[in-house]
Motif scaffolding. Structure first.
Motif, PDB file in Angstrom:
ATOM      1  N   UNK A  15       0.839  -1.203   0.000  1.00  0.00           N
ATOM      2  CA  UNK A  15       0.000   0.000   0.000  1.00  0.00           C
ATOM      3  C   UNK A  15       0.873   1.252   0.000  1.00  0.00           C
ATOM      4  N   UNK A  16       1.927   1.226   0.819  1.00  0.00           N
ATOM      5  CA  UNK A  16       2.840   2.364   0.891  1.00  0.00           C
ATOM      6  C   UNK A  16       3.553   2.563  -0.450  1.00  0.00           C
ATOM      7  N   UNK A  17       3.968   1.461  -1.075  1.00  0.00           N
ATOM      8  CA  UNK A  17       4.650   1.526  -2.366  1.00  0.00           C
ATOM      9  C   UNK A  17       3.721   2.076  -3.443  1.00  0.00           C
ATOM     10  N   UNK A  18       2.456   1.660  -3.430  1.00  0.00           N
ATOM     11  CA  UNK A  18       1.483   2.162  -4.395  1.00  0.00           C
ATOM     12  C   UNK A  18       1.319   3.672  -4.250  1.00  0.00           C
ATOM     13  N   UNK A  19       1.264   4.138  -3.007  1.00  0.00           N
ATOM     14  CA  UNK A  19       1.094   5.574  -2.774  1.00  0.00           C
ATOM     15  C   UNK A  19       2.312   6.355  -3.276  1.00  0.00           C
ATOM     16  N   UNK A  20       3.516   5.826  -3.033  1.00  0.00           N
ATOM     17  CA  UNK A  20       4.727   6.495  -3.486  1.00  0.00           C
ATOM     18  C   UNK A  20       4.780   6.574  -5.013  1.00  0.00           C
ATOM     19  N   UNK A  21       4.386   5.495  -5.680  1.00  0.00           N
ATOM     20  CA  UNK A  21       4.367   5.489  -7.147  1.00  0.00           C
ATOM     21  C   UNK A  21       3.342   6.497  -7.677  1.00  0.00           C
ATOM     22  N   UNK A  71       5.705  -0.254 -11.913  1.00  0.00           N
ATOM     23  CA  UNK A  71       4.725  -0.472 -10.840  1.00  0.00           C
ATOM     24  C   UNK A  71       3.919  -1.745 -11.108  1.00  0.00           C
ATOM     25  N   UNK A  72       3.528  -1.967 -12.361  1.00  0.00           N
ATOM     26  CA  UNK A  72       2.758  -3.175 -12.667  1.00  0.00           C
ATOM     27  C   UNK A  72       3.576  -4.440 -12.403  1.00  0.00           C
ATOM     28  N   UNK A  73       4.873  -4.383 -12.695  1.00  0.00           N
ATOM     29  CA  UNK A  73       5.737  -5.527 -12.390  1.00  0.00           C
ATOM     30  C   UNK A  73       5.804  -5.734 -10.878  1.00  0.00           C
ATOM     31  N   UNK A  74       5.975  -4.642 -10.136  1.00  0.00           N
ATOM     32  CA  UNK A  74       6.009  -4.713  -8.673  1.00  0.00           C
ATOM     33  C   UNK A  74       4.712  -5.309  -8.142  1.00  0.00           C
ATOM     34  N   UNK A  75       3.587  -4.903  -8.710  1.00  0.00           N
ATOM     35  CA  UNK A  75       2.290  -5.428  -8.288  1.00  0.00           C
ATOM     36  C   UNK A  75       2.210  -6.933  -8.530  1.00  0.00           C
ATOM     37  N   UNK A  76       2.710  -7.386  -9.670  1.00  0.00           N
ATOM     38  CA  UNK A  76       2.695  -8.821  -9.976  1.00  0.00           C
ATOM     39  C   UNK A  76       3.554  -9.614  -8.991  1.00  0.00           C
ATOM     40  N   UNK A  77       4.673  -9.020  -8.574  1.00  0.00           N
ATOM     41  CA  UNK A  77       5.556  -9.722  -7.640  1.00  0.00           C
ATOM     42  C   UNK A  77       4.859 -10.015  -6.319  1.00  0.00           C
ATOM     43  N   UNK A  78       4.053  -9.072  -5.848  1.00  0.00           N
ATOM     44  CA  UNK A  78       3.447  -9.201  -4.521  1.00  0.00           C
ATOM     45  C   UNK A  78       1.971  -9.595  -4.579  1.00  0.00           C
ATOM     46  N   UNK A  79       1.489  -9.950  -5.750  1.00  0.00           N
ATOM     47  CA  UNK A  79       0.070 -10.227  -5.916  1.00  0.00           C
ATOM     48  C   UNK A  79      -0.419 -11.355  -5.010  1.00  0.00           C
ATOM     49  N   UNK A  80       0.407 -12.391  -4.813  1.00  0.00           N
ATOM     50  CA  UNK A  80      -0.017 -13.554  -4.014  1.00  0.00           C
ATOM     51  C   UNK A  80       0.812 -13.717  -2.736  1.00  0.00           C
ATOM     52  N   UNK A  81       1.567 -12.684  -2.373  1.00  0.00           N
ATOM     53  CA  UNK A  81       2.457 -12.765  -1.214  1.00  0.00           C
ATOM     54  C   UNK A  81       1.763 -12.187   0.017  1.00  0.00           C
ATOM     55  N   UNK A  82       1.799 -12.936   1.106  1.00  0.00           N
ATOM     56  CA  UNK A  82       1.195 -12.475   2.357  1.00  0.00           C
ATOM     57  C   UNK A  82       2.233 -12.005   3.368  1.00  0.00           C
ATOM     58  N   UNK A  83       3.368 -12.699   3.427  1.00  0.00           N
ATOM     59  CA  UNK A  83       4.379 -12.398   4.442  1.00  0.00           C
ATOM     60  C   UNK A  83       5.710 -12.033   3.796  1.00  0.00           C
ATOM     61  N   UNK A  84       6.426 -11.119   4.438  1.00  0.00           N
ATOM     62  CA  UNK A  84       7.739 -10.692   3.979  1.00  0.00           C
ATOM     63  C   UNK A  84       8.661 -10.598   5.183  1.00  0.00           C
ATOM     64  N   UNK A  85       9.957 -10.370   4.921  1.00  0.00           N
ATOM     65  CA  UNK A  85      10.889 -10.150   6.021  1.00  0.00           C
ATOM     66  C   UNK A  85      11.563  -8.787   5.860  1.00  0.00           C
ATOM     67  N   UNK A  86      12.422  -8.434   6.811  1.00  0.00           N
ATOM     68  CA  UNK A  86      13.039  -7.109   6.790  1.00  0.00           C
ATOM     69  C   UNK A  86      13.965  -6.922   5.585  1.00  0.00           C
ATOM     70  N   UNK A  87      14.546  -7.997   5.090  1.00  0.00           N
ATOM     71  CA  UNK A  87      15.402  -7.886   3.913  1.00  0.00           C
ATOM     72  C   UNK A  87      14.601  -7.400   2.712  1.00  0.00           C
TER      73      UNK A  87
END
Length: 204
Positions: A15-21, A71-87
């Motif tokens: 959500x934060x990334x979408x707002x920045x874009x 941005x569309x590529x970034x959206x595809x990367x996280x489309x099915x991702x629920x959890x991430x880490x600090x890296x």
């Protein structure tokens, strides 16, 4: 997943990334908006405003398309991702830096046209952005189940895009007068992937 910290929710970061874009896209148009009062002060006609600023308009269109595409590529990367880490958060921050910085070289393109330094800066930012997206895809594939991680096709497209931009950046440095033509290499990323497979860089 990192042992020192619990998994983080991907939704807040996206959500934060979408707002920045979205903000970066908005900033692109501000220099064009400023052209209108300047033209009024100079008593220029609407036709002169447009025909006399083709480079800034072209820079806006190109940069809008570029930010929309990454941005569309970034959206595809996280489309099915629920959890991430600090890296992943750190890598994503580098990608966001590229996105919010892009209006600066885009404005320089509008002001200085095909200046070699400006072109190199513009393509360089795109190249770093492509590298960070590739790094994000690799990191997501390591920590997420196969069914939610970015698939191999997306990863290979990112690699092809990064190689194309690297070649474009080198061409702007070594070929005088190349202008923005090296960016057409982005249309050949499929052939670049084929060549990388033949060379054994990518597994078939």
């Amino acid at each position: 997943m990192s042992r020192s910290a619990p998994p983080l929710h991907a939704e807040r970061m996206t959500f934060f990334s979408d707002a920045a874009a979205a903000i970066a896209l908005t900033l692109l148009v501000l220099p064009l908006v400023e052209l209108v009062p300047e033209a009024v002060e100079k008593h220029e006609s609407p036709h002169e405003v447009i025909t006399g600023n083709l480079v800034p308009f072209g820079s806006f269109a190109l940069s809008f398309f570029v930010i929309w595409r990454i941005w569309t590529v970034h959206h595809r990367l996280f489309d099915r991702v629920d959890s991430i880490d600090t890296r992943i958060v750190r890598i994503n921050s580098l990608w966001l830096l590229c996105v919010v910085v892009l209006p600066f070289p885009a404005e320089m393109v509008g002001a200085y046209g095909d200046d070699r330094l400006v072109i190199s800066l513009y393509i360089g930012v795109l190249f770093v952005s492509s590298l960070t997206l590739t790094a994000l895809a690799l990191a997501l594939r390591r920590i997420n189940p196969a069914e939610s991680a970015p698939d191999r096709t997306v990863l290979e497209q990112l690699i092809g895009n990064a190689v194309a931009l690297a070649l474009a950046f080198l061409l702007t440095l070594v070929v005088p007068g190349a202008g923005y033509w090296p960016l057409l290499l982005l249309l050949a990323d499929g052939r670049i992937l084929t060549l990388l497979r033949r060379r054994g860089v990518l597994a078939s």
